[in-house]
Design a protein around this motif. Structure first.
Motif, PDB file in Angstrom:
ATOM      1  N   ARG A 939      -6.548  38.594  65.033  1.00 23.66           N
ATOM      2  CA  ARG A 939      -5.435  39.512  65.296  1.00 23.66           C
ATOM      3  C   ARG A 939      -4.953  40.177  64.010  1.00 23.66           C
ATOM      4  O   ARG A 939      -4.683  41.382  63.972  1.00 23.66           O
ATOM      5  N   ASN A 940      -4.855  39.398  62.938  1.00 20.42           N
ATOM      6  CA  ASN A 940      -4.469  39.989  61.654  1.00 20.42           C
ATOM      7  C   ASN A 940      -5.497  41.002  61.196  1.00 20.42           C
ATOM      8  O   ASN A 940      -5.153  42.073  60.681  1.00 20.42           O
ATOM      9  N   ALA A 941      -6.771  40.660  61.383  1.00 21.35           N
ATOM     10  CA  ALA A 941      -7.832  41.570  60.959  1.00 21.35           C
ATOM     11  C   ALA A 941      -7.772  42.876  61.728  1.00 21.35           C
ATOM     12  O   ALA A 941      -7.929  43.962  61.160  1.00 21.35           O
ATOM     13  N   VAL A 942      -7.553  42.803  63.036  1.00 19.08           N
ATOM     14  CA  VAL A 942      -7.488  44.015  63.861  1.00 19.08           C
ATOM     15  C   VAL A 942      -6.359  44.918  63.377  1.00 19.08           C
ATOM     16  O   VAL A 942      -6.518  46.140  63.268  1.00 19.08           O
ATOM     17  N   MET A 943      -5.219  44.340  63.069  1.00 19.00           N
ATOM     18  CA  MET A 943      -4.096  45.134  62.584  1.00 19.00           C
ATOM     19  C   MET A 943      -4.408  45.743  61.220  1.00 19.00           C
ATOM     20  O   MET A 943      -4.105  46.914  60.964  1.00 19.00           O
ATOM     21  N   LEU A 944      -4.999  44.975  60.337  1.00 20.29           N
ATOM     22  CA  LEU A 944      -5.353  45.499  59.020  1.00 20.29           C
ATOM     23  C   LEU A 944      -6.358  46.635  59.137  1.00 20.29           C
ATOM     24  O   LEU A 944      -6.265  47.635  58.422  1.00 20.29           O
ATOM     25  N   VAL A 945      -7.321  46.488  60.024  1.00 14.50           N
ATOM     26  CA  VAL A 945      -8.395  47.469  60.134  1.00 14.50           C
ATOM     27  C   VAL A 945      -7.947  48.717  60.876  1.00 14.50           C
ATOM     28  O   VAL A 945      -8.194  49.847  60.449  1.00 14.50           O
ATOM     29  N   ASP A 956     -15.091  50.051  68.344  1.00 14.00           N
ATOM     30  CA  ASP A 956     -15.708  50.946  67.372  1.00 14.00           C
ATOM     31  C   ASP A 956     -16.538  50.125  66.379  1.00 14.00           C
ATOM     32  O   ASP A 956     -16.046  49.160  65.790  1.00 14.00           O
ATOM     33  N   PRO A 957     -17.814  50.478  66.177  1.00 20.51           N
ATOM     34  CA  PRO A 957     -18.677  49.637  65.331  1.00 20.51           C
ATOM     35  C   PRO A 957     -18.214  49.547  63.886  1.00 20.51           C
ATOM     36  O   PRO A 957     -18.340  48.494  63.255  1.00 20.51           O
ATOM     37  N   ARG A 958     -17.669  50.643  63.345  1.00 17.38           N
ATOM     38  CA  ARG A 958     -17.217  50.579  61.956  1.00 17.38           C
ATOM     39  C   ARG A 958     -15.997  49.656  61.846  1.00 17.38           C
ATOM     40  O   ARG A 958     -15.885  48.865  60.903  1.00 17.38           O
ATOM     41  N   GLU A 959     -15.087  49.764  62.802  1.00 20.43           N
ATOM     42  CA  GLU A 959     -13.926  48.863  62.802  1.00 20.43           C
ATOM     43  C   GLU A 959     -14.358  47.429  63.028  1.00 20.43           C
ATOM     44  O   GLU A 959     -13.840  46.496  62.397  1.00 20.43           O
ATOM     45  N   LEU A 960     -15.314  47.231  63.930  1.00 25.37           N
ATOM     46  CA  LEU A 960     -15.807  45.883  64.182  1.00 25.37           C
ATOM     47  C   LEU A 960     -16.453  45.310  62.923  1.00 25.37           C
ATOM     48  O   LEU A 960     -16.272  44.138  62.588  1.00 25.37           O
ATOM     49  N   GLY A 961     -17.198  46.156  62.207  1.00 23.52           N
ATOM     50  CA  GLY A 961     -17.793  45.711  60.956  1.00 23.52           C
ATOM     51  C   GLY A 961     -16.744  45.340  59.933  1.00 23.52           C
ATOM     52  O   GLY A 961     -16.906  44.373  59.174  1.00 23.52           O
ATOM     53  N   ALA A 962     -15.633  46.103  59.895  1.00 25.56           N
ATOM     54  CA  ALA A 962     -14.556  45.798  58.947  1.00 25.56           C
ATOM     55  C   ALA A 962     -13.886  44.465  59.300  1.00 25.56           C
ATOM     56  O   ALA A 962     -13.548  43.681  58.405  1.00 25.56           O
ATOM     57  N   VAL A 963     -13.713  44.214  60.585  1.00 25.55           N
ATOM     58  CA  VAL A 963     -13.170  42.905  60.998  1.00 25.55           C
ATOM     59  C   VAL A 963     -14.122  41.800  60.554  1.00 25.55           C
ATOM     60  O   VAL A 963     -13.699  40.751  60.051  1.00 25.55           O
ATOM     61  N   GLY A 964     -15.416  42.054  60.737  1.00 21.09           N
ATOM     62  CA  GLY A 964     -16.398  41.066  60.309  1.00 21.09           C
ATOM     63  C   GLY A 964     -16.344  40.799  58.817  1.00 21.09           C
ATOM     64  O   GLY A 964     -16.417  39.646  58.367  1.00 21.09           O
ATOM     65  N   ARG A 965     -16.207  41.842  58.023  1.00 19.07           N
ATOM     66  CA  ARG A 965     -16.137  41.660  56.570  1.00 19.07           C
ATOM     67  C   ARG A 965     -14.893  40.846  56.208  1.00 19.07           C
ATOM     68  O   ARG A 965     -14.939  39.974  55.339  1.00 19.07           O
ATOM     69  N   TYR A 966     -13.763  41.134  56.854  1.00 17.54           N
ATOM     70  CA  TYR A 966     -12.530  40.379  56.593  1.00 17.54           C
ATOM     71  C   TYR A 966     -12.718  38.906  56.914  1.00 17.54           C
ATOM     72  O   TYR A 966     -12.206  38.026  56.208  1.00 17.54           O
TER      73      TYR A 966
END
Length: 999
Positions: A939-945, A956-966
Motif C-alpha cells: 500500500r505504501n509503495a502504491v501511494m509512492l508510485v 500499468d506495467p511501469r508502475e508495477l515495475g516501480a512497486v517491484g523495485r521498491y
C-alpha cells in the motif's frame, strides 16, 4: 538357440553400442524376421548411432512384422542392408520418435519415402509437399499423407542433412501445403461457397515466420472479399463457412488422430471478432483499435493459402502500420508488459522446465529480436524478416546488436529450439517442458550429439544457454544505453540524436527524444554549473536507469535543477556528497509522490545530504513536530496562515519520510537496503501518524486562538481511531477520529456544544482549502451512530451511549482508540471510560464471537471492489490487512483484560504480545506478521508510485515495475513479486481460518 559364449559376446557388443537393455535387444535380434540382419555389424553401428538404440530396434521389429508379405519384408531388409542413406534415415527416425514408429507400423509401406536421396530431396518446398498431399480425398487420408511428409522431414533432421532453420522452414512449408489441401477439400464439399467469395489465409506466428515446430498450433488470419460482384454479406458468410470447415479438417480427431489445431485467435478482437473480415475492415481495425502486441504479431504475417493475391494486398496494406508501431505511446512498456504477463502465467511447478516461455527461454530471444526490429526496422528495411534467426543476423550486420551478443543468442536459440524439436518429435505432442525422466533426457542428449554423459551434458548445456539468453534479454529489454548518451557533447548529441533515440527506445526509454533534450539543457554551455552537471549526469543516469521509470527520474532532475540551479549549495551538495546525489536519483525516479512533494519546495533537497549517510532523513519526534507547528501558529496573523504553515510543515515531513523510505528500500552504493521490512513499515506508520497528530494539534490551536483567544468554553480532545490510533497511517491515509468535549465550569451545555462543533467544522475546512500542499481529510464515521450521530459528544454522552447502545463492532473499533491532540486529561478519562468495553473482564461470549465472524464474512463478500482480484487486494483480500487485524483484535477482546501486553493500539505489538502469552504459536505469529508487513508495504509503495492511495497492485506495467523495485525485485521480475505476495497471503489466510474462524 544361441550358445552361451556367443550370447555373452552379443550382449557386450550391444552394451557398447548404447543399448540400455541388451538382453531384450538380443531377444529381438533373435526373432525370425530379423534373420538377415542378425550378424550384420553395420546394423549394430547404425542402431548405436541413433538417439535411442532400444527404441530404434523395437520399431524396426514392428515394421518388419507389419509388412504384408514375405516379399515386402525381404525388400525392406535388403534395401536396409544395401543402402546406407535409408538405413541412417529409417533407424534415425525410429530411434527418435515413438510416434512415427507407430505410424510406420500402421502404414508399413511408408518407409519407401525415405529411399530417395537426391539433392532436390534435401530441401523440398511447398509445391513438392502439395504434390505429396494431392491424393488426399478426406481428412483421414490427408492426415496419413501429412505424417508421411513429416516422416521425411524428421529423417533429414535427425540425420543432420538439414539444420534447425531448414527443418523449421520445411515444417512451415508442409503446414502451408496442408492448409491449401484442407481448403481444397472444404471447397470441394461446398463449391457454391467457393464461387461466391475470395478467401485468403494469412499465416501468423511461427508458421508465418518459416520457423514452425513439429507440433504447434498453426496461427492464421482470414481475409474475405466477394467474388464477381456477389453480395458482400453473403460472400463473407460463405468465406466463414469455408474457413471453419478448413479449420475442422486440420483440427478434428480422426482414426489417424488430428493434424494440428488451426488457431485464428490472433484476428482482430480475438475470439469475439468475426472469423473472416474484408480487407478494408482489417485495415480500419488496425488503424483505430489494435494494441501493440497485435502489430508485433503482424511481423510474421504472410499469405499461404487461398487467394494469394488478396493475401498479398493484406500484407501490403498493413505492413506500413507495423513499422510505425514503435511510435505508439507506451510502446516499449506494452511489449515488456506482454512478456512479463507470459512469465507470470506459467505455473510455478513448470517455470524451471519451460523451454519456450520461462525466463531464459525461446520467447526471451524472440521478444528481444522483435523489439529491436520494430524500433530500427522503420528506417532499415533489411531488418524486416519474419524469421527470428534471419532478423537477428540482420540486426548484427546493421550494428544494432553486438556481434558477440548476436552469436551467443543465435547459438542459444538454435540449441533450445533443437531441444524443443526433439522433445516434441518423440510422441508428436505439443509441449515445451523439459522432461524429468533420465531416459528421456538421455535420448534427447544423444539426439543432439552429446554421447559421453548425455544427461549431465544436456542439462549443463541447457542451463548455460538459458543463462546466456536471460542475461542478454535483460540487457536488451531493460538496460538503456546511458553512458554513451550522457557523455555526448551538445553538438554530438544533435548529430547522433536519431541513433541514440532509437537505441534508447529499444533499451527502455519511453521518450528518448525528450531525454536527450534534458541532457543538453543541463550540460550545455561553459558555466561551472554545466561542468558539474557533465560530471554528475553519467552517474545519475545510471541510477535513474535502475528504476522502473528512468524518463521521469531525468525529467524530475531537470525540474529540480532548473529551480535550484542558481543556488550555490545545490550542485556542490550533489557533487561533494555522494549520498545526496544517489538519494536524489532514487527519490526522483521512484514514483510520483516524493517528486511532487519536492517540486512544491525544492529546497527540501537539502534533507537528502544532511550529514553522513543522509541522516537528514531521520524522522522527527512528535514532540519536536508539535513544537515547530505551535510556534508557527503563534507567529501567524490568522488561522488560515497558521494552518497553511502547518500544512507546509506536513508536506516537508512527508517528503522526508517518503525519501527515507525509498532510499532504505532501494539501498544505495554506500548503504545497502535494510533487511528488516517490519522496521521500515513501523517507521513510516509512526512518522506519518506523529505528523498527522502534530498537524491536528496546530490546527486546533489556530482555530481556538482565532475564535476564542486562549481558552475554549469547553475542554476538547481528539481521539485517533483505526490506523491513526494504531500509529499505522500510510502516506495517503485519512485521519479517523472521534471528538470529545466537556463544558468548563459555568458554561452552558448548548454553548459548549456549539463551540465544539464550530471547532470541528473550522478544522475540517482549513485542512481542505485548495493549495499546493496535500490535504488532510478528517473522518469521524466511527463515532456512535455513525454518520447519523452528532460529530462531537460530551464524555458523559459517550458513557451513556456505550452503556446502553454500544454494538460489538464499536468495542472492536475502540481497540485502536488513542488520544492524539487537545486536552490530555480529558483524553485520558475517555480511555478510562472505554477500557472496560474493549478489554471486557469476562472476555467474549460465543454469541459475540459469532457476530464478529459474521460481520467479517459479510465485509469480505460485500466490500471488495467489483473486478478486483481478491488474492491481490491488500486490505480485504484473503490474508490481507483486514484478516490479520481482525484476528489480532479478536485475541485482544478475548484476553486483553488478563494480558496487559494486549492492551495496545498497534497491530504488530499486540501480535507479539499474544505470541509471548502463548495465545498464538511462533510460526503462526510470524506468518501473520509477515503478511501484514508485506500488505502495508505494498500500500505504501502504491501511494509512492502513483501519488494516490490504492489497495491493490497497479495494472500499468511501469508502475508495477516501480512497486517491484521498491519491494526489492529486479526489473523483469514483477511476476516473482506477485507470486510471493499470493504465497504470503495464502499462508496467512490459513492461519486466520484456524484462529479467527475456528478451523
Amino acid at each position: 538357440m544361441t550358445a552361451p559364449g556367443r550370447r555373452s559376446s552379443t550382449f557386450t557388443r550391444l552394451l557398447r553400442h548404447g543399448f540400455t537393455d541388451p538382453s531384450a535387444a538380443e531377444r529381438l535380434l533373435d526373432s525370425p524376421d530379423l534373420t538377415p540382419l542378425r550378424n550384420d555389424p553395420v546394423l549394430l553401428e547404425a542402431l548405436g548411432a541413433t538417439a535411442d538404440p532400444d527404441l530404434a530396434l523395437t520399431g524396426l521389429v514392428r515394421l518388419t512384422e507389419a509388412q504384408p508379405s514375405d516379399a515386402d519384408r525381404r525388400e525392406l531388409l535388403d534395401t536396409l542392408i544395401a543402402a546406407k542413406p535409408l538405413r541412417d534415415r529409417l533407424l534415425g527416425v525410429l530411434g527418435a520418435s515413438a510416434a512415427l514408429a507407430e505410424h510406420l507400423a500402421r502404414h508399413p509401406g511408408d518407409w519407401q519415402v525415405l529411399v530417395t536421396y537426391e539433392p532436390r530431396d534435401l530441401h523440398p518446398e511447398v509445391e513438392e509437399f502439395e504434390r505429396a498431399l494431392a491424393e488426399a480425398t478426406d481428412p483421414v487420408s490427408l492426415r496419413v499423407a501429412y505424417r508421411r511428409c513429416l516422416l521425411s522431414i524428421a529423417a533429414r533432421d535427425v540425420c543432420g542433412t538439414t539444420d534447425l532453420a531448414q527443418t523449421a522452414a520445411e515444417l512451415a512449408d508442409l503446414a502451408t501445403a496442408t492448409l491449401r489441401a484442407a481448403l481444397a477439400l472444404a471447397a470441394a464439399e461446398a463449391p457454391q461457397d467457393a464461387e461466391q467469395c475470395r478467401l485468403a489465409v494469412i499465416a501468423m506466428g511461427k508458421c508465418g515466420g518459416h520457423e514452425l515446430n513439429y507440433v504447434s498450433d498453426v496461427d492464421v488470419i482470414f481475409v474475405g472479399e466477394s467474388a464477381d460482384g456477389a453480395d458482400e454479406g453473403k460472400a463473407l458468410q460463405a468465406a466463414t463457412r469455408l474457413a471453419s470447415h478448413m479449420m475442422r479438417i486440420c483440427s478434428e480427431t480422426t482414426v489417424e488422430g488430428s493434424i494440428w489445431p488451426v488457431d485464428a485467435n490472433l484476428r482482430p478482437e480475438g475470439r469475439n471478432g468475426p472469423l473472416v473480415r474484408t480487407l478494408s475492415s482489417h485495415v480500419a481495425y488496425y488503424q483505430r483499435w489494435a494494441k501493440t502486441w497485435e502489430f508485433q504479431a503482424l511481423l510474421k504475417a504472410r499469405p499461404v493459402a487461398g487467394d494469394l493475391e488478396l493475401g498479398a494486398e493484406y500484407v501490403a496494406a498493413l505492413r506500413p502500420l507495423v513499422w510505425k508501431a514503435a511510435e505508439r505511446e507506451n510502446f516499449v512498456a506494452d511489449v515488456q508488459k506482454m512478456r512479463r504477463r507470459v512469465v507470470e502465467n506459467i505455473p510455478v511447478s513448470e517455470v524451471d522446465r519451460q523451454l519456450k516461455l520461462g525466463p531464459g527461454g525461446l520467447r526471451d530471444v524472440e521478444f528481444a529480436v522483435q523489439l529491436l526490429q520494430l524500433v530500427h526496422g522503420r528506417e532499415d528495411a533489411a531488418l524486416r524478416s519474419g524469421t527470428t534467426l534471419d532478423a537477428l543476423q540482420a540486426l548484427a550486420a546493421g550494428g544494432y546488436v553486438g556481434r558477440t551478443d548476436a552469436a551467443q543468442l543465435d547459438a542459444a536459440y538454435r540449441f533450445l529450439r533443437s531441444m524443443e524439436h526433439r522433445i516434441q518429435l518423440y510422441r508428436l505432442r505439443r509441449t515445451h517442458l523439459v522432461p524429468e525422466d533420465d531416459a528421456d533426457l538421455r535420448r534427447i542428449g544423444r539426439s543432439l550429439g552429446l554421447r559421453a554423459d548425455p544427461v549431465a551434458e544436456l542439462t549443463r548445456e541447457w542451463k548455460r544457454h538459458s543463462s546466456v539468453v536471460r542475461r542478454l534479454h535483460e540487457k536488451l529489454f531493460y538496460r538503456p544505453l546511458l553512458d554513451a548518451v550522457a557523455q555526448l557533447a551538445p553538438g554530438e548529441a544533435r548529430l547522433s540524436a536519431g541513433a541514440a533515440r532509437e537505441r534508447l527506445i529499444a533499451l527502455g526509454y519511453a521518450d528518448p527524444a525528450s531525454a536527450l533534450r534534458h541532457l543538453e539543457a543541463l550540460a550545455s554551455g561553459v558555466t561551472r554549473a554545466a561542468a558539474i552537471q557533465r560530471t554528475l549526469l553519467p552517474v545519475l543516469l545510471g541510477w535513474f536507469a535502475d528504476s522502473a521509470d528512468p524518463d521521469s527520474g531525468l525529467l524530475n532532475f531537470r525540474k529540480v535543477s532548473d529551480a535550484l540551479g542558481k543556488t550555490p549549495w545545490y550542485l556542490r551538495l550533489l557533487r561533494d556528497e555522494g549520498a545526496a546525489a544517489e538519494n536524489l536519483a532514487r527519490v526522483l525516479s521512484a514514483g510520483r509522490l516524493a517528486p511532487d512533494l519536492l517540486m512544491r519546495a525544492p529546497e527540501a533537497v537539502a534533507l537528502l545530504g544532511d550529514g553522513d549517510g543522509g541522516s537528514g532523513l531521520e524522522p522527527r519526534s512528535r514532540a519536536h513536530l508539535e513544537q515547530e507547528v505551535l510556534a508557527a501558529v503563534r507567529r501567524a496573523d490568522n488561522a488560515v496562515q497558521a494552518v497553511t504553515a502547518a500544512r507546509g510543515m506536513r508536506r516537508r515531513e512527508l517528503f522526508r519520510t517518503a525519501a527515507a523510505d525509498i532510499v532504505d528500500s532501494y539501498g544505495t552504493e554506500t548503504k545497502p537496503a535494510e533487511a528488516d521490512q517490519g522496521a521500515l513499515v513501523d517507521r513510516v506508520g509512526a512518522a506519518v501518524s506523529d505528523l498527522t497528530a502534530a498537524t491536528l494539534a496546530g490546527t486546533l490551536r489556530a482555530v481556538v486562538r482565532e475564535g476564542w483567544g486562549d481558552t475554549l468554553p469547553t475542554r476538547f480532545a481528539i481521539i485517533g481511531m483505526g490506523r491513526f490510533g494504531g500509529h499505522e497511517l500510510g502516506y495517503g491515509s485519512d485521519a479517523d477520529v472521534l471528538f470529545v468535549h466537556e463544558p468548563r465550569e459555568g458554561v452552558d451545555d448548548q454553548e459548549a456544544a456549539a463551540a465544539a462543533n464550530r471547532v470541528v467544522a473550522e478544522m475540517r475546512r482549513l485542512l481542505q482549502i485548495p493549495s499546493a500542499d496535500p490535504p488532510l481529510l478528517i473522518d469521524a464515521d466511527l463515532r456512535p451512530e455513525g454518520k447519523s450521530g452528532p460529530l462531537v459528544r460530551t464524555l458523559n454522552s459517550y458513557a451513556a451511549y456505550y452503556r446502553r447502545w454500544s454494538l460489538g463492532w464499536e468495542s472492536q473499533a475502540l481497540l485502536r482508540a488513542e488520544p492524539v491532540a487537545g486536552d490530555d486529561e480529558l483524553g485520558a478519562r475517555f480511555i478510562e471510560l472505554i477500557d472496560p468495553l474493549r478489554y471486557p473482564a469476562r472476555g467474549l461470549e460465543e454469541d459475540a464471537v459469532r457476530e464478529i465472524r459474521r460481520l467479517k464474512a459479510r465485509m469480505e463478500s460485500e466490500r471488495l471492489p467489483r473486478g478486483a482480484d481478491p488474492k491481490l487486494h491488500t486490505k480485504l483480500g484473503p490474508g490481507g490487512l483486514s484478516d490479520v487485524e481482525w484476528t489480532v483484535q479478536l485475541l485482544q477482546l478475548r484476553h486483553g483484560a488478563h494480558e496487559p501486553g494486549l492492551r495496545t493500539t498497534r497491530t504488530r505489538e499486540a501480535l507479539a504480545a499474544a505470541r509471548a502469552a502463548g495465545l498464538i504459536g511462533d510460526e503462526d505469529a510470524e506468518i501473520l506478521d509477515e503478511a501484514w508487513v508485506l500488505a502495508t508495504r505494498v500500500r505504501n509503495a502504491v501511494m509512492l508510485v502513483r501519488g494516490r492511495a490504492g489497495d491493490t497492485f497497479p495494472s500499468d506495467p511501469r508502475e508495477l515495475g516501480a512497486v517491484g523495485r521498491y519491494l526489492g525485485y529486479e526489473p523483469g521480475h514483477v511476476g516473482d513479486m506477485l507470486d510471493d505476495y499470493r504465497r504470503t497471503a495464502r499462508r496467512a489466510r490459513g492461519v486466520v481460518d484456524e484462529l479467527f474462524y475456528g478451523g
